[in-house]
Design an enzyme around this catalytic site. Structure first.
Site, PDB file in Angstrom:
ATOM      1  N   HIS A 147      -5.767  -6.671  -1.336  1.00 40.47           N
ATOM      2  CA  HIS A 147      -4.723  -5.713  -0.983  1.00 40.47           C
ATOM      3  C   HIS A 147      -3.476  -6.416  -0.429  1.00 40.47           C
ATOM      4  CE1 HIS A 147      -3.707  -1.556  -0.623  1.00 40.47           C
ATOM      5  NE2 HIS A 147      -3.636  -1.523   0.690  1.00 40.47           N
ATOM      6  N   ASP A 200      -8.197  -5.577  -5.740  1.00 47.34           N
ATOM      7  CA  ASP A 200      -7.851  -4.436  -4.895  1.00 47.34           C
ATOM      8  C   ASP A 200      -8.192  -3.135  -5.602  1.00 47.34           C
ATOM      9  OD1 ASP A 200      -6.765  -2.677  -3.093  1.00 47.34           O
ATOM     10  OD2 ASP A 200      -4.675  -3.197  -3.531  1.00 47.34           O
ATOM     11  N   SER A 213       0.846  -1.189   0.000  1.00 47.91           N
ATOM     12  CA  SER A 213       0.000   0.000   0.000  1.00 47.91           C
ATOM     13  C   SER A 213       0.894   1.257   0.000  1.00 47.91           C
ATOM     14  CB  SER A 213      -0.950  -0.039   1.195  1.00 47.91           C
ATOM     15  OG  SER A 213      -1.978   0.902   1.064  1.00 47.91           O
TER      16      SER A 213
END
Length: 474
Positions: free
Chosen positions: A428, A403, A152
């Site tokens: 994710h 995601d 991320s």
């Protein structure tokens, strides 16, 4: 010897994934880029040297993101799994202004004079100094390859770390890293479209029900009795009283759907919230009839949402001000108001959300009201190159196509060694999580690709170190 190593590995990994590390701190400058502030602070980092080869074994370095570093250390099982294979030192560095790494203690978020040193540029400079400290301070580390990992925002940092400081970082695994989620690089509606696609793949009726629910909420909430009914049916901790409260409810719902898409893992997990495997599928079982309307539809919605807010059965009510329990939200809000300006919009046609335009002027005013700063929407592009990164090398950009952040990720190779890996059934940064029997084949292949890339980067470092004169190696 190999048998002994195997026994040690199995013993280490069989401890129900109780991650073990030493907590350390390093003193660093608050400001790396000027000569007017000589303040310093203590940056927290975690270390595990269980399997490290002290004679040049690689350093696996996690570029910490927006939260306490323990959260990311304990949700990045892939690093722990391959550390024995590579005889690697594990290091997880906390991001400044998050967790315990507060440059000005409790005052850090109180005023711009203290908060102005929160940026990705300063954080990367912290990591450069930490790696230098490790290489100089640990016997045998001077020759070590450094492999950055991140998911991320941490994945963005991992990629930018290699791009910005290639002499420090030999290669990066950048998972679910939306480095192109900025103005002019990615359409603002892509994120919402991917969330909607995730729900539609489970059931078209499900996404239709969600799309229909917004109007039903507004209709019922017109009266005081309707607000009371909604508050009781949705089990809200604070009853709805005003139109602002109703908007807060809808904002909460949007965040819930987004979170479910992000962590739609094939097994039960506790990353943002305790959730079952395939949580979207579980939620959608209660939303299988889009012909329902009014209170009937919202009762169905409440039943589905119960999976999100009370999967453990321990919660008594829904707190709209706390979507997923994440800490550090204020610090991230500041970053999103300065350098991490990621436009989001939706039209209610190509997605299942209420129409909402992206308005930079309005967003800027909101940021100024809260933080006394104005966003710089092109700062990250100026700093890191936007889509003109063909000179980047030794980076694996991995993205799960479930995601929603993949829309702003690198989905095609950008150079010979800065390559994209796609995981069709991945959510994710699934590839950085610990292995699980339920993992889809694509994520296993991605992890194998990561291993081969890391092995090549370590070999390149070893070769380059062998060419350097003795006093300059490492």
């Amino acid at each position: 010897m190999k048998l002994l190593l195997l026994v040690l590995v199995l013993e280490f990994l069989s401890s129900a994934w109780t991650y073990q590390y030493k907590t350390k701190y390093i003193t660093l400058p608050v400001d790396h880029f000027s000569f007017t502030n000589n303040h310093s602070f203590k940056l927290k980092y975690l270390v595990n040297d269980t399997f490290w080869n002290h004679d040049g074994g690689p350093i696996f370095f996690y570029t910490g993101n927006e939260g306490p570093i323990e959260t990311f250390a304990e949700n990045t099982g892939f690093m722990w799994e391959i550390a024995p294979e590579f005889s690697a030192l594990l290091v997880f560095a906390e991001h400044r202004y998050y967790g315990a790494s507060l440059p000005y203690g409790n005052k850090s978020l109180s005023d711009l004079q203290y908060l102005g040193y929160l940026s990705s540029q300063q954080a990367l400079a912290d990591y450069v100094d930490l790696i230098s400290h490790l290489k100089m301070g640990l016997s045998g580390a001077a020759h070590s390859a450094v492999i950055a990992f991140g998911g991320s925002y941490g994945g963005m940092l991992s990629a930018w770390f290699r791009m910005k400081y290639p002499y420090v970082v030999d290669g990066s695994i950048a998972s679910s890293a939306p480095i192109w989620q900025f103005s002019g690089l990615t359409p603002c509606n892509v994120f919402a479209r991917i969330v909607t696609s995730d729900f539609t793949m489970e059931s078209e009726e499900c996404s239709k029900s969600v799309r229909k629910s917004w109007g039903e909420i507004d209709s019922i909430a017109k009266s005081a009795a309707g607000k009371q009914w909604l508050s009781e049916t949705l089990k809200l901790c604070q009853p709805l009283q005003t139109s602002v409260d109703v908007q807060s409810l809808k904002d909460w719902l949007r965040e819930v759907y987004t979170d479910l898409a992000m962590v739609d893992y094939p097994y039960a997990a506790n990353f943002l919230k305790p959730l079952p495997g395939h949580p979207i599928s579980v939620v959608c079982r209660s939303l299988a009839n889009s012909s329902a309307s009014g209170k009937m539809l919202l009762k169905m919605l409440s039943k589905g949402l119960n999976v999100y807010f009370n999967y453990t059965g321990k919660e008594k009510c829904v707190n709209l001000s706390n979507v997923n329990g994440a800490v550090g939200s204020d610090a991230w809000d500041f970053q999103s108001c300065t350098e991490m300006v990621m436009p989001m919009c939706n039209d209610g046609v190509e997605d299942m959300f209420e129409p909402a335009k992206w308005d930079l002027s309005t967003f800027s005013d909101e940021c100024y009201k809260k933080w006394k700063v104005r966003p710089q929407p092109d700062l990250a592009i100026k700093e890191y190159g936007g889509k003109r990164i063909s000179t980047a090398s030794n980076i694996v950009f991995s993205n799960g196509l479930l995601d929603p952040w993949a829309g702003g990720g690198v989905l095609l190779n950008v150079s010979e060694t800065a390559v994209a890996v796609l995981i069709p059934e991945g959510a994710h940064h699934l590839d950085l999580r610990a292995s699980d029997r339920a993992d889809p084949p694509a994520v296993r292949l991605a992890r194998d690709f990561h291993r081969r890339s890391i092995r090549r980067w370590c070999s390149e470092r070893l070769f380059l170190s062998s060419l350097a004169p003795p006093h300059a190696r490492g």
